[in-house]
Design an enzyme around this catalytic site. Structure first.
Site, PDB file in Angstrom:
ATOM      1  N   ASP A   7       0.875  -1.173   0.000  1.00 49.50           N
ATOM      2  CA  ASP A   7       0.000   0.000   0.000  1.00 49.50           C
ATOM      3  C   ASP A   7       0.920   1.234   0.000  1.00 49.50           C
ATOM      4  O   ASP A   7       2.155   1.112  -0.131  1.00 49.50           O
ATOM      5  CB  ASP A   7      -1.000  -0.038   1.168  1.00 49.50           C
ATOM      6  CG  ASP A   7      -0.380   0.302   2.521  1.00 49.50           C
ATOM      7  OD1 ASP A   7       0.869   0.431   2.607  1.00 49.50           O
ATOM      8  OD2 ASP A   7      -1.132   0.446   3.501  1.00 49.50           O
ATOM      9  N   HIS A   8       0.318   2.402   0.169  1.00 47.75           N
ATOM     10  CA  HIS A   8       1.115   3.642   0.123  1.00 47.75           C
ATOM     11  C   HIS A   8       2.169   3.685   1.233  1.00 47.75           C
ATOM     12  O   HIS A   8       3.249   4.223   1.030  1.00 47.75           O
ATOM     13  CB  HIS A   8       0.186   4.863   0.208  1.00 47.75           C
ATOM     14  CG  HIS A   8      -0.715   4.836   1.403  1.00 47.75           C
ATOM     15  ND1 HIS A   8      -1.762   3.933   1.519  1.00 47.75           N
ATOM     16  CD2 HIS A   8      -0.725   5.557   2.550  1.00 47.75           C
ATOM     17  CE1 HIS A   8      -2.382   4.123   2.666  1.00 47.75           C
ATOM     18  NE2 HIS A   8      -1.763   5.097   3.319  1.00 47.75           N
ATOM     19  N   CYS A  64       3.419  -2.695   3.975  1.00 43.46           N
ATOM     20  CA  CYS A  64       2.517  -1.591   4.321  1.00 43.46           C
ATOM     21  C   CYS A  64       3.254  -0.753   5.355  1.00 43.46           C
ATOM     22  O   CYS A  64       4.473  -0.902   5.505  1.00 43.46           O
ATOM     23  CB  CYS A  64       1.144  -2.081   4.784  1.00 43.46           C
ATOM     24  SG  CYS A  64       1.092  -2.946   6.359  1.00 43.46           S
ATOM     25  N   GLY A  65       2.560   0.132   6.051  1.00 41.03           N
ATOM     26  CA  GLY A  65       3.260   1.002   6.994  1.00 41.03           C
ATOM     27  C   GLY A  65       3.946   0.218   8.093  1.00 41.03           C
ATOM     28  O   GLY A  65       5.117   0.433   8.420  1.00 41.03           O
ATOM     29  N   THR A  66       3.197  -0.713   8.685  1.00 40.56           N
ATOM     30  CA  THR A  66       3.741  -1.529   9.775  1.00 40.56           C
ATOM     31  C   THR A  66       4.127  -2.936   9.330  1.00 40.56           C
ATOM     32  O   THR A  66       4.830  -3.639  10.062  1.00 40.56           O
ATOM     33  CB  THR A  66       2.687  -1.693  10.878  1.00 40.56           C
ATOM     34  OG1 THR A  66       1.521  -2.282  10.286  1.00 40.56           O
ATOM     35  CG2 THR A  66       2.326  -0.352  11.519  1.00 40.56           C
ATOM     36  N   GLY A  67       3.592  -3.371   8.220  1.00 41.74           N
ATOM     37  CA  GLY A  67       3.690  -4.779   7.811  1.00 41.74           C
ATOM     38  C   GLY A  67       2.569  -5.616   8.404  1.00 41.74           C
ATOM     39  O   GLY A  67       2.329  -6.744   7.962  1.00 41.74           O
ATOM     40  N   GLY A  69      -0.957  -4.857   8.863  1.00 40.39           N
ATOM     41  CA  GLY A  69      -2.244  -4.899   8.159  1.00 40.39           C
ATOM     42  C   GLY A  69      -2.189  -5.809   6.942  1.00 40.39           C
ATOM     43  O   GLY A  69      -3.072  -6.655   6.733  1.00 40.39           O
ATOM     44  N   HIS A  97      10.685 -23.142  10.098  1.00 42.41           N
ATOM     45  CA  HIS A  97       9.690 -23.820  10.932  1.00 42.41           C
ATOM     46  C   HIS A  97       8.253 -23.668  10.438  1.00 42.41           C
ATOM     47  O   HIS A  97       7.438 -24.556  10.673  1.00 42.41           O
ATOM     48  CB  HIS A  97       9.769 -23.287  12.373  1.00 42.41           C
ATOM     49  CG  HIS A  97      10.989 -23.777  13.098  1.00 42.41           C
ATOM     50  ND1 HIS A  97      11.193 -23.562  14.441  1.00 42.41           N
ATOM     51  CD2 HIS A  97      12.079 -24.462  12.657  1.00 42.41           C
ATOM     52  CE1 HIS A  97      12.340 -24.111  14.817  1.00 42.41           C
ATOM     53  NE2 HIS A  97      12.912 -24.654  13.748  1.00 42.41           N
ATOM     54  N   ASN A  98       7.929 -22.535   9.812  1.00 38.37           N
ATOM     55  CA  ASN A  98       6.529 -22.293   9.416  1.00 38.37           C
ATOM     56  C   ASN A  98       6.301 -22.449   7.913  1.00 38.37           C
ATOM     57  O   ASN A  98       5.162 -22.328   7.459  1.00 38.37           O
ATOM     58  CB  ASN A  98       6.068 -20.879   9.802  1.00 38.37           C
ATOM     59  CG  ASN A  98       6.421 -20.483  11.210  1.00 38.37           C
ATOM     60  OD1 ASN A  98       6.985 -19.406  11.442  1.00 38.37           O
ATOM     61  ND2 ASN A  98       6.104 -21.336  12.174  1.00 38.37           N
ATOM     62  N   ARG A 131       9.043 -32.476  12.084  1.00 44.47           N
ATOM     63  CA  ARG A 131       7.957 -32.179  13.030  1.00 44.47           C
ATOM     64  C   ARG A 131       7.228 -30.887  12.666  1.00 44.47           C
ATOM     65  O   ARG A 131       6.051 -30.703  13.011  1.00 44.47           O
ATOM     66  CB  ARG A 131       8.497 -32.108  14.462  1.00 44.47           C
ATOM     67  CG  ARG A 131       9.419 -30.927  14.736  1.00 44.47           C
ATOM     68  CD  ARG A 131      10.093 -31.034  16.096  1.00 44.47           C
ATOM     69  NE  ARG A 131      10.871 -29.859  16.442  1.00 44.47           N
ATOM     70  CZ  ARG A 131      12.081 -29.599  15.967  1.00 44.47           C
ATOM     71  NH1 ARG A 131      12.664 -30.432  15.115  1.00 44.47           N
ATOM     72  NH2 ARG A 131      12.737 -28.503  16.340  1.00 44.47           N
ATOM     73  N   HIS A 132       7.911 -30.010  11.951  1.00 44.08           N
ATOM     74  CA  HIS A 132       7.283 -28.740  11.576  1.00 44.08           C
ATOM     75  C   HIS A 132       6.222 -28.943  10.497  1.00 44.08           C
ATOM     76  O   HIS A 132       5.266 -28.172  10.415  1.00 44.08           O
ATOM     77  CB  HIS A 132       8.343 -27.732  11.134  1.00 44.08           C
ATOM     78  CG  HIS A 132       9.370 -27.495  12.192  1.00 44.08           C
ATOM     79  ND1 HIS A 132       9.069 -26.900  13.396  1.00 44.08           N
ATOM     80  CD2 HIS A 132      10.674 -27.839  12.244  1.00 44.08           C
ATOM     81  CE1 HIS A 132      10.158 -26.867  14.142  1.00 44.08           C
ATOM     82  NE2 HIS A 132      11.146 -27.439  13.474  1.00 44.08           N
ATOM     83  N   ARG A 135       2.853 -29.461  12.020  1.00 45.81           N
ATOM     84  CA  ARG A 135       2.248 -28.223  12.530  1.00 45.81           C
ATOM     85  C   ARG A 135       1.686 -27.389  11.378  1.00 45.81           C
ATOM     86  O   ARG A 135       0.600 -26.800  11.494  1.00 45.81           O
ATOM     87  CB  ARG A 135       3.290 -27.443  13.337  1.00 45.81           C
ATOM     88  CG  ARG A 135       3.688 -28.232  14.582  1.00 45.81           C
ATOM     89  CD  ARG A 135       5.008 -27.852  15.167  1.00 45.81           C
ATOM     90  NE  ARG A 135       5.353 -28.772  16.254  1.00 45.81           N
ATOM     91  CZ  ARG A 135       6.558 -28.847  16.807  1.00 45.81           C
ATOM     92  NH1 ARG A 135       7.538 -28.067  16.400  1.00 45.81           N
ATOM     93  NH2 ARG A 135       6.775 -29.701  17.775  1.00 45.81           N
TER      94      ARG A 135
END
Ligand code: RB5
Length: 148
Positions: A7-8, A64-67, A69, A97-98, A131-132, A135
């Site tokens: 975004d902006h 985005c501004g914070t990452g 949203g 892991h994810n 194991r990941h 999950r």
């Protein structure tokens, strides 16, 4: 192919990361935004995330501004595992892991130097599996079966 969207609030950081991808000869598709005019991060996240889940892009880099949203928007898309990171350890371990397939960065949180380090480790770290995998499979089961 790497999907980019911002975004902006993340536009300038997307442009900086894009320049680094070009230097590294890493192909990308830019889903916008293309200016600092105000826009809504869910609108930008969706086409980039669709490109990932449909197999047209391998991973997404979202800004985005914070990452935060844009990570919330991305995680609504089934098949996306988006991680909002501002440190090297998290950017590395969310791959290990994810099996994260989207990295979200805050244009008002991290500078371009740190951002390209985070992108570099994110793009070049493989999922550990084992194991990941169990999950990650449970995350997919929540998408399939719902949360109730
Ligand atoms: C836009 O001002 C800002 O709210 C957005 O970029 C993002 O930070 C939201 O999480």
């Amino acid at each position: 192919m790497i999907a980019l969207a911002a975004d902006h609030g993340g536009f300038q950081l997307k442009e900086a990361v894009k320049a680094w991808l070009e230097e590294q000869k890493i192909p990308y598709e830019d889903f916008g935004t293309h200016s600092e005019a105000s826009c809504d991060y869910p609108d930008m996240a969706l086409p980039a995330c669709r490109a990932v889940v449909e197999g047209r892009c391998e991973k997404a880099l979202l800004f985005c501004g914070t990452g935060v949203g844009i990570s919330m928007a991305a995680n609504k898309v089934h098949g996306i595992r988006a991680a909002c990171c501002s440190d090297h350890f998290s950017a590395k371990y969310t791959r290990l892991h994810n099996d994260a397939n989207a990295l979200c960065l805050g244009g008002r949180v991290v500078g371009p130097g740190l951002a390209v380090e985070l992108v570099d480790v994110f793009l070049h770290t493989a999922f550990e599996g084992g194991r990941h995998q169990r999950r990650v499979d449970k995350l997919s089961a929540i998408e399939r079966e719902g949360s109730r």
